[in-house]
Motif scaffolding. Structure first.
Motif, PDB file in Angstrom:
ATOM      1  N   ARG A 180      -2.151   0.126 -15.791  1.00 44.63           N
ATOM      2  CA  ARG A 180      -3.513  -0.634 -16.360  1.00 44.63           C
ATOM      3  C   ARG A 180      -4.876   0.335 -15.963  1.00 44.63           C
ATOM      4  O   ARG A 180      -5.702   0.186 -16.571  1.00 44.63           O
ATOM      5  CB  ARG A 180      -3.737  -2.097 -15.105  1.00 44.63           C
ATOM      6  CG  ARG A 180      -2.976  -3.097 -15.642  1.00 44.63           C
ATOM      7  CD  ARG A 180      -3.558  -3.961 -16.943  1.00 44.63           C
ATOM      8  NE  ARG A 180      -2.933  -5.202 -16.993  1.00 44.63           N
ATOM      9  CZ  ARG A 180      -2.600  -5.452 -18.276  1.00 44.63           C
ATOM     10  NH1 ARG A 180      -3.191  -4.820 -19.333  1.00 44.63           N
ATOM     11  NH2 ARG A 180      -1.979  -6.703 -18.735  1.00 44.63           N
ATOM     12  N   ASP A 181      -4.738   0.839 -14.678  1.00 47.66           N
ATOM     13  CA  ASP A 181      -5.687   1.905 -14.161  1.00 47.66           C
ATOM     14  C   ASP A 181      -5.925   2.821 -15.278  1.00 47.66           C
ATOM     15  O   ASP A 181      -7.081   3.312 -15.434  1.00 47.66           O
ATOM     16  CB  ASP A 181      -5.538   2.428 -12.862  1.00 47.66           C
ATOM     17  CG  ASP A 181      -5.567   1.385 -11.728  1.00 47.66           C
ATOM     18  OD1 ASP A 181      -6.217   0.393 -11.929  1.00 47.66           O
ATOM     19  OD2 ASP A 181      -5.337   1.936 -10.717  1.00 47.66           O
ATOM     20  N   ALA A 182      -4.865   3.267 -16.089  1.00 49.88           N
ATOM     21  CA  ALA A 182      -5.009   4.317 -16.929  1.00 49.88           C
ATOM     22  C   ALA A 182      -5.219   4.010 -18.404  1.00 49.88           C
ATOM     23  O   ALA A 182      -5.601   4.689 -19.342  1.00 49.88           O
ATOM     24  CB  ALA A 182      -3.541   5.080 -17.204  1.00 49.88           C
ATOM     25  N   GLY A 183      -5.343   2.574 -18.457  1.00 51.53           N
ATOM     26  CA  GLY A 183      -6.191   1.949 -19.682  1.00 51.53           C
ATOM     27  C   GLY A 183      -5.167   1.170 -20.448  1.00 51.53           C
ATOM     28  O   GLY A 183      -5.457   0.793 -21.648  1.00 51.53           O
ATOM     29  N   ARG A 196      -6.152   4.494 -23.635  1.00 49.63           N
ATOM     30  CA  ARG A 196      -6.481   3.227 -23.352  1.00 49.63           C
ATOM     31  C   ARG A 196      -6.325   2.334 -24.690  1.00 49.63           C
ATOM     32  O   ARG A 196      -6.093   2.835 -25.598  1.00 49.63           O
ATOM     33  CB  ARG A 196      -8.203   3.544 -23.614  1.00 49.63           C
ATOM     34  CG  ARG A 196      -9.026   2.276 -23.393  1.00 49.63           C
ATOM     35  CD  ARG A 196     -10.104   2.582 -22.548  1.00 49.63           C
ATOM     36  NE  ARG A 196     -10.158   3.334 -21.301  1.00 49.63           N
ATOM     37  CZ  ARG A 196      -9.748   2.827 -20.143  1.00 49.63           C
ATOM     38  NH1 ARG A 196      -9.345   1.580 -20.107  1.00 49.63           N
ATOM     39  NH2 ARG A 196      -9.724   3.810 -19.198  1.00 49.63           N
ATOM     40  N   ARG A 218       2.692   1.664  -3.446  1.00 52.25           N
ATOM     41  CA  ARG A 218       1.294   2.083  -4.456  1.00 52.25           C
ATOM     42  C   ARG A 218       1.486   3.686  -4.179  1.00 52.25           C
ATOM     43  O   ARG A 218       1.279   4.577  -5.081  1.00 52.25           O
ATOM     44  CB  ARG A 218       0.127   1.521  -4.398  1.00 52.25           C
ATOM     45  CG  ARG A 218      -1.041   1.735  -5.010  1.00 52.25           C
ATOM     46  CD  ARG A 218      -1.011   1.616  -6.498  1.00 52.25           C
ATOM     47  NE  ARG A 218      -2.062   2.360  -7.266  1.00 52.25           N
ATOM     48  CZ  ARG A 218      -3.216   1.642  -7.904  1.00 52.25           C
ATOM     49  NH1 ARG A 218      -3.257   0.371  -7.771  1.00 52.25           N
ATOM     50  NH2 ARG A 218      -4.119   2.414  -8.512  1.00 52.25           N
ATOM     51  N   GLN A 246       2.304   6.518  -7.143  1.00 51.11           N
ATOM     52  CA  GLN A 246       1.236   7.365  -7.554  1.00 51.11           C
ATOM     53  C   GLN A 246       1.622   8.701  -7.399  1.00 51.11           C
ATOM     54  O   GLN A 246       1.593   9.521  -8.321  1.00 51.11           O
ATOM     55  CB  GLN A 246      -0.193   7.072  -6.630  1.00 51.11           C
ATOM     56  CG  GLN A 246      -1.300   8.073  -7.169  1.00 51.11           C
ATOM     57  CD  GLN A 246      -1.794   7.716  -8.630  1.00 51.11           C
ATOM     58  OE1 GLN A 246      -2.542   6.643  -8.638  1.00 51.11           O
ATOM     59  NE2 GLN A 246      -1.872   8.559  -9.327  1.00 51.11           N
ATOM     60  N   LYS A 281       0.752  -1.239  -0.044  1.00 51.44           N
ATOM     61  CA  LYS A 281      -0.018  -0.051   0.065  1.00 51.44           C
ATOM     62  C   LYS A 281       0.927   1.317   0.032  1.00 51.44           C
ATOM     63  O   LYS A 281       0.553   2.128  -0.586  1.00 51.44           O
ATOM     64  CB  LYS A 281      -0.971   0.046   1.425  1.00 51.44           C
ATOM     65  CG  LYS A 281      -1.858   1.052   1.376  1.00 51.44           C
ATOM     66  CD  LYS A 281      -3.135   1.076   2.445  1.00 51.44           C
ATOM     67  CE  LYS A 281      -3.808   2.143   2.253  1.00 51.44           C
ATOM     68  NZ  LYS A 281      -4.671   2.083   3.558  1.00 51.44           N
ATOM     69  N   GLU A 322      -1.960   9.431 -16.663  1.00 49.85           N
ATOM     70  CA  GLU A 322      -2.981   9.510 -18.030  1.00 49.85           C
ATOM     71  C   GLU A 322      -2.454  10.301 -18.934  1.00 49.85           C
ATOM     72  O   GLU A 322      -2.892  10.202 -20.251  1.00 49.85           O
ATOM     73  CB  GLU A 322      -4.088  10.120 -17.285  1.00 49.85           C
ATOM     74  CG  GLU A 322      -4.938   9.278 -16.365  1.00 49.85           C
ATOM     75  CD  GLU A 322      -4.352   9.128 -14.933  1.00 49.85           C
ATOM     76  OE1 GLU A 322      -3.576  10.133 -14.538  1.00 49.85           O
ATOM     77  OE2 GLU A 322      -4.650   8.487 -14.115  1.00 49.85           O
ATOM     78  N   LEU A 355      -0.466  -8.920 -12.413  1.00 46.57           N
ATOM     79  CA  LEU A 355      -0.814  -7.809 -13.424  1.00 46.57           C
ATOM     80  C   LEU A 355      -1.206  -8.410 -14.652  1.00 46.57           C
ATOM     81  O   LEU A 355      -1.491  -7.509 -15.415  1.00 46.57           O
ATOM     82  CB  LEU A 355       0.436  -7.065 -13.610  1.00 46.57           C
ATOM     83  CG  LEU A 355       1.188  -6.189 -12.518  1.00 46.57           C
ATOM     84  CD1 LEU A 355       2.579  -5.628 -12.792  1.00 46.57           C
ATOM     85  CD2 LEU A 355       0.245  -5.132 -11.987  1.00 46.57           C
ATOM     86  N   GLU A 384      -0.042  -1.493 -11.946  1.00 43.44           N
ATOM     87  CA  GLU A 384      -1.249  -1.095 -11.615  1.00 43.44           C
ATOM     88  C   GLU A 384      -1.764   0.028 -12.135  1.00 43.44           C
ATOM     89  O   GLU A 384      -2.780   0.265 -12.454  1.00 43.44           O
ATOM     90  CB  GLU A 384      -1.410  -1.435 -10.089  1.00 43.44           C
ATOM     91  CG  GLU A 384      -1.388  -2.849  -9.696  1.00 43.44           C
ATOM     92  CD  GLU A 384      -1.356  -2.788  -8.066  1.00 43.44           C
ATOM     93  OE1 GLU A 384      -1.169  -3.785  -7.641  1.00 43.44           O
ATOM     94  OE2 GLU A 384      -1.168  -1.860  -7.504  1.00 43.44           O
ATOM     95  N   LEU A 385      -0.913   1.104 -12.007  1.00 41.02           N
ATOM     96  CA  LEU A 385      -1.177   2.349 -12.241  1.00 41.02           C
ATOM     97  C   LEU A 385      -1.454   2.580 -13.751  1.00 41.02           C
ATOM     98  O   LEU A 385      -2.117   3.339 -14.173  1.00 41.02           O
ATOM     99  CB  LEU A 385      -0.443   3.418 -11.573  1.00 41.02           C
ATOM    100  CG  LEU A 385      -0.284   3.478 -10.433  1.00 41.02           C
ATOM    101  CD1 LEU A 385       0.938   4.323  -9.771  1.00 41.02           C
ATOM    102  CD2 LEU A 385      -1.572   4.380  -9.664  1.00 41.02           C
TER     103      LEU A 385
END
Length: 166
Positions: free
Chosen positions: A102-105, A59, A40, A44, A37, A54, A133, A99-100
């Motif tokens: 992936r979260d951004a697309g 995407r 991350r 971030q 945690k 981003e 991942l 992870e970040l």
């Protein structure tokens, strides 16, 4: 050799051309442990301080994360500490970056390195991170499973390499 304005020694016949483009930004963070945690949160914060992930990920992008797994599994210190604690990129940092992304697309993630030996990925936790991942591990020393490569232009603001070969 003659010293250049930056103080590095280069052969007298080398022409040093100063970089005149936009200077890359650098972000640095510190963490007291490799707690998932916490890492991350710190990663971030790094991305946010540079304008956000981003801004660089769209995407559906395919993204390679180049890690640093120096020396192979036989290069452990006399004290017996794991290499992830002192000289290779800790897999929790790669997990957070992935992870970040992936979260951004990002659609496809690749974790790439020219590993010194075949046990580097599993022993140092990269196999587990790649699985979590849904990323593919690529040993850049092996052409399999890719029998052909593509040359991809870096873009207008290239600094050292105009193209990358994948």
């Amino acid at each position: 050799m003659e010293p250049t304005p930056t103080g590095t020694n280069v052969p007298a016949t080398t022409v040093v051309t100063p970089y005149t483009g936009t200077r890359p930004q650098v972000a640095i963070a510190r963490a007291a442990s490799y707690d998932r945690k916490l890492i991350r949160q710190q990663v971030q914060g790094l991305f946010d301080s540079l304008g956000g992930v981003e801004d660089i990920v769209s995407r559906g992008d395919k993204i390679a994360i180049k890690v640093n797994l120096t020396g192979g599994t036989g290069s452990l210190p006399a004290g017996g500490e794991p290499a992830t604690e002192y000289h290779i990129l800790h897999p929790e940092i790669v997990r957070a970056v992935g992870e970040l992304l992936r979260d951004a697309g990002a659609r496809n993630l690749y974790i790439v390195e020219s590993v010194y030996d075949t046990q580097s990925f599993p022993l140092w936790g990269y196999t587990a991170v790649a699985e979590s991942l849904d990323a593919k591990l690529i040993d850049l020393n092996q052409k399999d499973p890719y029998l052909d490569f593509a040359t991809v232009p870096v873009g207008a603001d290239w600094f050292i390499y105009q193209n990358l070969i994948f």
